[in-house]
Design a protein around this motif. Structure first.
Motif, PDB file in Angstrom:
ATOM      1  N   LYS A 251       0.812  -1.222   0.000  1.00  0.00           N
ATOM      2  CA  LYS A 251       0.000   0.000   0.000  1.00  0.00           C
ATOM      3  C   LYS A 251       0.839   1.263   0.000  1.00  0.00           C
ATOM      4  O   LYS A 251       0.543   2.203  -0.719  1.00  0.00           O
ATOM      5  N   GLU A 252       1.882   1.292   0.814  1.00  0.00           N
ATOM      6  CA  GLU A 252       2.711   2.502   0.902  1.00  0.00           C
ATOM      7  C   GLU A 252       3.443   2.791  -0.408  1.00  0.00           C
ATOM      8  O   GLU A 252       3.776   3.926  -0.703  1.00  0.00           O
ATOM      9  N   LEU A 253       3.699   1.751  -1.209  1.00  0.00           N
ATOM     10  CA  LEU A 253       4.389   1.928  -2.486  1.00  0.00           C
ATOM     11  C   LEU A 253       3.416   1.912  -3.661  1.00  0.00           C
ATOM     12  O   LEU A 253       3.832   1.992  -4.816  1.00  0.00           O
ATOM     13  N   GLU A 254       2.114   1.771  -3.348  1.00  0.00           N
ATOM     14  CA  GLU A 254       1.066   1.742  -4.366  1.00  0.00           C
ATOM     15  C   GLU A 254       1.344   0.680  -5.427  1.00  0.00           C
ATOM     16  O   GLU A 254       1.282   0.937  -6.627  1.00  0.00           O
ATOM     17  N   MET A 255       1.653  -0.545  -4.940  1.00  0.00           N
ATOM     18  CA  MET A 255       1.946  -1.661  -5.835  1.00  0.00           C
ATOM     19  C   MET A 255       0.987  -2.803  -5.538  1.00  0.00           C
ATOM     20  O   MET A 255       0.759  -3.119  -4.371  1.00  0.00           O
ATOM     21  N   PRO A 256       0.460  -3.447  -6.578  1.00  0.00           N
ATOM     22  CA  PRO A 256      -0.411  -4.605  -6.351  1.00  0.00           C
ATOM     23  C   PRO A 256       0.411  -5.816  -5.918  1.00  0.00           C
ATOM     24  O   PRO A 256       1.638  -5.826  -6.050  1.00  0.00           O
ATOM     25  N   GLY A 257      -0.277  -6.831  -5.414  1.00  0.00           N
ATOM     26  CA  GLY A 257       0.395  -8.060  -5.035  1.00  0.00           C
ATOM     27  C   GLY A 257       1.024  -8.724  -6.254  1.00  0.00           C
ATOM     28  O   GLY A 257       0.459  -8.691  -7.352  1.00  0.00           O
ATOM     29  N   MET A 258       2.201  -9.293  -6.079  1.00  0.00           N
ATOM     30  CA  MET A 258       2.922  -9.961  -7.164  1.00  0.00           C
ATOM     31  C   MET A 258       4.127 -10.683  -6.586  1.00  0.00           C
ATOM     32  O   MET A 258       4.352 -10.655  -5.386  1.00  0.00           O
ATOM     33  N   THR A 259       4.904 -11.305  -7.438  1.00  0.00           N
ATOM     34  CA  THR A 259       6.172 -11.908  -7.041  1.00  0.00           C
ATOM     35  C   THR A 259       7.277 -11.050  -7.618  1.00  0.00           C
ATOM     36  O   THR A 259       7.259 -10.730  -8.811  1.00  0.00           O
ATOM     37  N   MET A 260       8.205 -10.635  -6.759  1.00  0.00           N
ATOM     38  CA  MET A 260       9.293  -9.777  -7.236  1.00  0.00           C
ATOM     39  C   MET A 260      10.526  -9.904  -6.360  1.00  0.00           C
ATOM     40  O   MET A 260      10.474 -10.440  -5.261  1.00  0.00           O
ATOM     41  N   VAL A 261      11.624  -9.394  -6.879  1.00  0.00           N
ATOM     42  CA  VAL A 261      12.916  -9.429  -6.192  1.00  0.00           C
ATOM     43  C   VAL A 261      13.127  -8.113  -5.464  1.00  0.00           C
ATOM     44  O   VAL A 261      12.892  -7.038  -6.018  1.00  0.00           O
ATOM     45  N   PHE A 262      13.579  -8.214  -4.218  1.00  0.00           N
ATOM     46  CA  PHE A 262      13.888  -7.041  -3.400  1.00  0.00           C
ATOM     47  C   PHE A 262      15.337  -7.109  -2.952  1.00  0.00           C
ATOM     48  O   PHE A 262      15.872  -8.185  -2.685  1.00  0.00           O
TER      49      PHE A 262
END
Length: 94
Positions: free
Chosen positions: A49-60
């Motif tokens: 929510k804070e980054l305004e991104m939907p759920g997904m699979t990603m690398v951090f």
């Protein structure tokens, strides 16, 4: 007396606002891969929510590489992700 009440109220509001600005929301996720050498973790996550991104699979990226030793594939975690130097970074895990 009114001045004291006004000051106390203003102080309480300012403190609450400052706390809100620093309070981070934890997001639920599942660890898919840990790459200690690259200091990265792949997460399948709910909406950030804070980054305004939907759920997904990603690398951090991981801010503190000591976090990586606590993570393994399949772990259900809660984490905080932030933009650090323009890169999505996990800054806290519980």
């Amino acid at each position: 007396m009114k001045t004291i009440v006004k000051f106390t109220l203003a102080f309480a509001l300012a403190l609450g606002t400052a706390y809100g600005a620093f309070a981070a929301d934890f997001t639920k996720g599942t660890v898919k891969k840990v790459d200690a050498k690259a200091k990265k973790v792949t997460l399948m996550h709910e909406d950030l929510k804070e980054l305004e991104m939907p759920g997904m699979t990603m690398v951090f990226r991981v801010k503190d590489e000591a976090l990586l030793s606590k993570l393994k594939e399949g772990d259900q975690i809660e984490f905080v992700a932030e933009r650090v130097d323009g890169k999505l970074t996990v800054t806290a895990v519980k």
